[in-house]
Design an enzyme around this catalytic site. Structure first.
Site, PDB file in Angstrom:
ATOM      1  N   HIS A   1      23.074  35.865  41.073  1.00 27.10           N
ATOM      2  CA  HIS A   1      23.687  35.598  39.770  1.00 27.10           C
ATOM      3  C   HIS A   1      22.655  35.178  38.729  1.00 27.10           C
ATOM      4  O   HIS A   1      22.924  35.221  37.541  1.00 27.10           O
ATOM      5  CB  HIS A   1      24.785  34.543  39.890  1.00 27.10           C
TER       6      HIS A   1
ATOM      7  N   ASP B   1      24.897  36.185  47.417  1.00 26.66           N
ATOM      8  CA  ASP B   1      24.246  35.678  46.201  1.00 26.66           C
ATOM      9  C   ASP B   1      22.741  35.495  46.383  1.00 26.66           C
ATOM     10  O   ASP B   1      22.170  34.477  46.009  1.00 26.66           O
ATOM     11  CB  ASP B   1      24.875  34.368  45.739  1.00 26.66           C
TER      12      ASP B   1
ATOM     13  N   SER C   1      19.658  26.976  39.463  1.00 25.58           N
ATOM     14  CA  SER C   1      20.075  28.047  40.357  1.00 25.58           C
ATOM     15  C   SER C   1      18.883  28.875  40.818  1.00 25.58           C
ATOM     16  O   SER C   1      18.063  29.303  40.009  1.00 25.58           O
ATOM     17  CB  SER C   1      21.056  28.959  39.646  1.00 25.58           C
TER      18      SER C   1
END
Length: 410
Positions: A141, A172, A256
């Protein structure tokens, strides 16, 4: 424990085009803590972790692990240098010199900055250098929806253009390759199978997407083998991440794809999701507010996928190379994947589709949901010819052969 996450806007571009003009945030999922712990749910149902979301959704849902380049104020940064911070949660009671740990890890980190051409925005996240030649591990992502990617290496201070070697949407995980890189410092990875509840950990990353000195977030492992579920508002697809490490640490927007490390500075996980009510710490003044829960993909799990990607071995879940582009935003319907909007001049529009049509099959494979469309499109590449079948608003059946274009990442 399965945690339901609110929808967010981003585009896997399996046929998903985000028509929204909101500037996306990239970061860990915003996960809400339920009042009670439901049984573990192994069923799939997530949508790309921490994709772009609107600012309204961010404020309501909590925190996503990505940082906007413009239009927001960056969160406060890290901890006082040279101080020993007691990790939250009691656990082993181990005291961490978080600044020393950060100094050990930082040379192997990168800031990932993406341009989201179709969304008219920019986003930023973190990555971990796996090889001196510039292969970088990050969340899918973090780069999803990107039309261009630039990566700044913390170790040498250089900025590189990056391409996506491949990605696993369902887990992911993505691997980037930095063009022209050599001799880069790499992260040191540990063994996530040895992680236990109560262990002291530190999350490190590009908090707020501001770049510069990485932020640090100390805490403890609060649970293992956790699951979170989310849905993508623009594509209507959903996925689930499972087997996650849950921590009570300040994982925040921009972190992230960054490392969750143990007391020796070895990477044991990849920061991926966060809850509401997080705490900000700023290196230099020691001020803190709030508190929160973060989630990380165990490093053993992430590296297994990364090695498959590095070997260019495609599978049902692992996509290698450029992303095929159909050019539609879709949602679930009783008959298939309903078209919400189309990209002007995209393959779907050229084939004659209109908003309100329902895609029912690709090459004869039934499409019964937006998620199925994503899965099927991940098996294709730009230049592939496919037979697209759909129902129009009056219920009439149509089909056409289309050539898939090259689209944004993932």
């Amino acid at each position: 424990m399965t945690q339901e996450l609110p929808p967010h806007q981003h585009g896997p571009y399996q046929g998903s085009y985000p028509p929204y003009q909101h500037e996306p945030y990239r970061g860990p999922y915003a996960a809400h803590q339920p009042a009670s712990r439901p049984p573990h749910n192994p069923a799939r149902g997530l949508v790309i972790v921490l994709g772009a979301i609107t600012m309204t959704a961010l404020l309501v849902a909590g925190i996503l692990v990505f940082g906007l380049h413009h239009g927001t104020t960056s969160p406060m940064r890290a901890l006082l240098p040279g101080t020993q911070q007691q990790a939250n949660g009691g656990g082993s009671g181990e005291s961490l010199d978080t600044d020393a740990i950060a100094r050990k890890v930082e040379p192997g980190l990168v800031d990932v900055n993406t341009t989201l051409g179709f969304q008219g925005g920019q986003a930023a996240g973190t990555g971990m250098v796996l090889t001196p030649a510039g292969e970088v591990l990050t969340n899918n992502h973090v780069v999803e929806g990107a039309t261009s990617i630039e990566v700044t290496d913390i170790g040498d201070g250089q900025t590189y253009k990056a391409t996506v070697v491949g990605y696993d949407r369902s887990e992911d995980v993505a691997v980037l390759k930095l063009r022209g890189a050599s001799g880069l410092a790499t992260v040191s990875t540990g063994d996530s199978s040895k992680v236990a509840a109560g262990d002291a950990v530190v999350g490190i990353g590009n908090a707020g997407g501001a770049g510069g000195t990485p932020s640090v977030a100390p805490g403890t492992v609060s649970a293992l083998d956790e699951s979170i579920t989310a849905s993508d508002e623009s594509s209507g697809s959903s996925e689930q991440l499972s087997g996650l490490i849950q921590v009570n640490a300040n994982i925040q927007s921009g972190d992230s794809g960054g490392p969750l490390v143990d007391s020796s500075g070895e990477v044991i996980g990849m920061n991926t999701a966060a809850s509401t009510g997080y705490r900000f710490d700023r290196r230099g003044d020691g001020q803190t507010t709030g508190g929160g829960t973060g989630y990380a993909i165990p490093v053993n799990q992430a590296l297994t996928i990364a090695r498959q990607i590095e070997s260019r071995t495609a599978s049902k879940n692992v996509h290698i190379g450029d992303t095929a582009f159909l050019g539609v935003s879709v949602t679930d319907s009783t008959s298939g994947a309903a078209v919400r909007e189309l990209v002007q001049g995209g393959p779907a529009q050229q084939a004659g589709l209109s908003a309100g049509d329902v895609i029912t099959a690709i090459n004869g494979s039934a499409i019964d949901s937006a998620t199925t469309l994503t899965t099927v499109m991940d098996q294709h590449h730009p230049g592939d010819e496919v037979t697209l079948s759909w129902l129009d608003a009056a219920g009439g059946q149509s089909s056409a052969t289309v050539t898939l274009a090259e689209g944004p990442v993932g």
